[in-house]
Design a protein around this motif. Structure first.
Motif, PDB file in Angstrom:
ATOM      1  N   THR A 110       0.837  -1.209   0.000  1.00 36.77           N
ATOM      2  CA  THR A 110       0.000   0.000   0.000  1.00 36.77           C
ATOM      3  C   THR A 110       0.874   1.262   0.000  1.00 36.77           C
ATOM      4  OG1 THR A 110      -1.739  -1.160   1.195  1.00 36.77           O
ATOM      5  CG2 THR A 110      -1.802   1.241   1.267  1.00 36.77           C
ATOM      6  N   GLU A 134      -6.923   2.884  -4.167  1.00 40.16           N
ATOM      7  CA  GLU A 134      -7.780   2.327  -3.110  1.00 40.16           C
ATOM      8  C   GLU A 134      -7.064   1.110  -2.572  1.00 40.16           C
ATOM      9  OE1 GLU A 134     -11.611   1.311  -4.823  1.00 40.16           O
ATOM     10  OE2 GLU A 134     -11.425   3.138  -6.023  1.00 40.16           O
ATOM     11  N   ALA A 135      -6.725   1.149  -1.282  1.00 33.37           N
ATOM     12  CA  ALA A 135      -5.965   0.017  -0.737  1.00 33.37           C
ATOM     13  C   ALA A 135      -6.234  -0.148   0.745  1.00 33.37           C
ATOM     14  CB  ALA A 135      -4.480   0.239  -0.971  1.00 33.37           C
ATOM     15  N   SER A 136      -6.099  -1.383   1.229  1.00 25.85           N
ATOM     16  CA  SER A 136      -6.221  -1.588   2.669  1.00 25.85           C
ATOM     17  C   SER A 136      -5.021  -0.938   3.361  1.00 25.85           C
ATOM     18  CB  SER A 136      -6.289  -3.077   3.006  1.00 25.85           C
ATOM     19  OG  SER A 136      -6.070  -3.874   1.883  1.00 25.85           O
ATOM     20  N   ARG A 170      -7.288   4.003 -12.014  1.00 23.77           N
ATOM     21  CA  ARG A 170      -7.614   3.570 -10.662  1.00 23.77           C
ATOM     22  C   ARG A 170      -6.701   2.406 -10.290  1.00 23.77           C
ATOM     23  NH1 ARG A 170     -12.498   0.312  -9.828  1.00 23.77           N
ATOM     24  NH2 ARG A 170     -12.772   0.157  -7.566  1.00 23.77           N
ATOM     25  N   VAL A 172      -6.022  -0.430  -7.424  1.00 17.63           N
ATOM     26  CA  VAL A 172      -6.650  -1.087  -6.277  1.00 17.63           C
ATOM     27  C   VAL A 172      -5.685  -2.141  -5.760  1.00 17.63           C
ATOM     28  CG1 VAL A 172      -8.615  -2.439  -5.482  1.00 17.63           C
ATOM     29  CG2 VAL A 172      -8.944  -0.723  -7.262  1.00 17.63           C
ATOM     30  N   ARG A 174      -5.253  -5.104  -2.679  1.00 19.95           N
ATOM     31  CA  ARG A 174      -5.966  -5.813  -1.597  1.00 19.95           C
ATOM     32  C   ARG A 174      -5.330  -7.170  -1.358  1.00 19.95           C
ATOM     33  NH1 ARG A 174      -9.534  -9.151  -4.790  1.00 19.95           N
ATOM     34  NH2 ARG A 174      -9.419  -8.368  -6.881  1.00 19.95           N
ATOM     35  N   THR A 246      -7.378  -3.274 -17.774  1.00 18.64           N
ATOM     36  CA  THR A 246      -6.958  -3.540 -16.398  1.00 18.64           C
ATOM     37  C   THR A 246      -5.826  -4.551 -16.395  1.00 18.64           C
ATOM     38  OG1 THR A 246      -9.171  -3.146 -15.521  1.00 18.64           O
ATOM     39  CG2 THR A 246      -7.667  -4.403 -14.124  1.00 18.64           C
ATOM     40  N   THR A 248      -3.546  -6.856 -13.840  1.00 24.15           N
ATOM     41  CA  THR A 248      -3.622  -7.356 -12.469  1.00 24.15           C
ATOM     42  C   THR A 248      -2.369  -8.144 -12.105  1.00 24.15           C
ATOM     43  OG1 THR A 248      -6.011  -7.545 -12.751  1.00 24.15           O
ATOM     44  CG2 THR A 248      -5.052  -8.676 -10.855  1.00 24.15           C
TER      45      THR A 248
END
Ligand code: ADP
Length: 268
Positions: A110, A134-136, A170, A172, A174, A246, A248
């Motif tokens: 993060t 957006e991340a924990s 964006r 992300v 997680r 996207t 990943t």
């Protein structure tokens, strides 16, 4: 009478050996073909910058242009491009040979992604692109932070390069089971379905990307894939033409035995 049976067995054995040799020969010719392609690709990639450099130098020598900063700038750009290309090729060849030095340490994915987003923010604003993460709170991964930074920089850099003004990128991050996942999505032009299987090949660039000539070496995704795989991870892509793309990255959180000797620091 064992005669005929023996000779059949022998013929089978010969057959197997012959087949093994054929397969080896086929494999060798494939390796040779890959090598030939690589040399041809590298030669092709070197030609354009060298032609530009030579052209500019000739104009200066003939007195058509003066050696002013303005004239020297395109030369400097091309020298930088060549330097980047040689550096990228070196990294790629190390990774492909399984000799990429990895200095793994406990890293917060993060925080790492956050620093990259901060660094790209000005470039994004200049293109009126919203760049979000957006991340924990914390995602501990045991990786080489420099290599992992390069992977994410390559993905976000591409997203910025190919997404038109006013778009959105964006990121992300997680945790999912035994994996840490980082996805980079953009609202760019997307990638043609027929190009998707080749997108991680070295020097693959779509015609659209080529015609833009915006400084890419065509090695960014090949490097990202090699670096992720060197960490035991995987990288994938999903894309819809006209909608966006996207990428990943999945990194294993289950460590190998040798990795386990390094204890997680407190707070992770
Ligand atoms: P390059 O230096 O050309 O960006 P890469 O290996 O990073 O090389 O990417 C290979 C090709 O994949 C690009 O030339 C482009 O055609 C396509 N590509 C990569 N990322 C994106 C993206 N986010 N959106 C659309 N096309 C992309």
């Amino acid at each position: 009478d064992l005669g005929p049976r023996l000779s059949i067995a022998t013929r089978d054995e010969f057959g197997e050996v012959a087949q093994a040799f054929n397969e080896m020969a086929l494999q060798l010719s494939r390796i040779e073909e890959t090598r030939r392609h690589l040399v041809a690709d590298v030669a092709h990639e070197l030609r354009t910058p060298l032609t530009i450099i030579q052209g500019q130098l000739e104009l200066i020598q003939q007195g058509v242009k003066r050696a002013e900063p303005e004239t020297l700038l395109p030369i400097q750009d091309e020298v930088m491009r060549l330097t980047r290309l040689v550096g990228d090729l070196h990294q790629l060849s190390l990774a492909e040979a399984g000799r990429l030095p990895l200095e793994k340490t406990w890293t917060d994915l993060t925080a790492l992604a956050g620093r990259i987003v901060d660094n790209f923010q000005i470039e994004a604003e200049a293109k009126e692109i919203t760049l979000t993460l957006e991340a924990s709170d914390s995602i501990p991964v045991y990786v080489d932070p420099h290599r992992m930074t390069q992977v994410i920089v390559n993905l976000v850099g591409n997203a910025l390069r190919y997404t038109p003004t006013g778009g959105a990128i964006r990121i992300v991050a997680r945790q999912e089971g035994s994996e840490a996942i980082l996805a980079v999505s953009d609202t760019g032009p997307g990638i043609r379905p027929e190009h998707l299987p080749h997108i991680f090949d070295r020097f693959f660039r779509s015609d659209e990307a080529r015609s833009r000539e915006e400084g890419g070496t065509g090695l960014g995704l090949a490097i990202a894939k090699e670096f992720v795989e060197a960490h035991g991870g995987r990288i994938g892509v999903e894309s819809k033409l006209g909608k966006g793309t996207t990428f990943t990255v999945r990194l294993p959180k289950d460590l190998t035995v040798s990795d386990r000797t390094s204890p997680r620091p407190d707070g992770f």
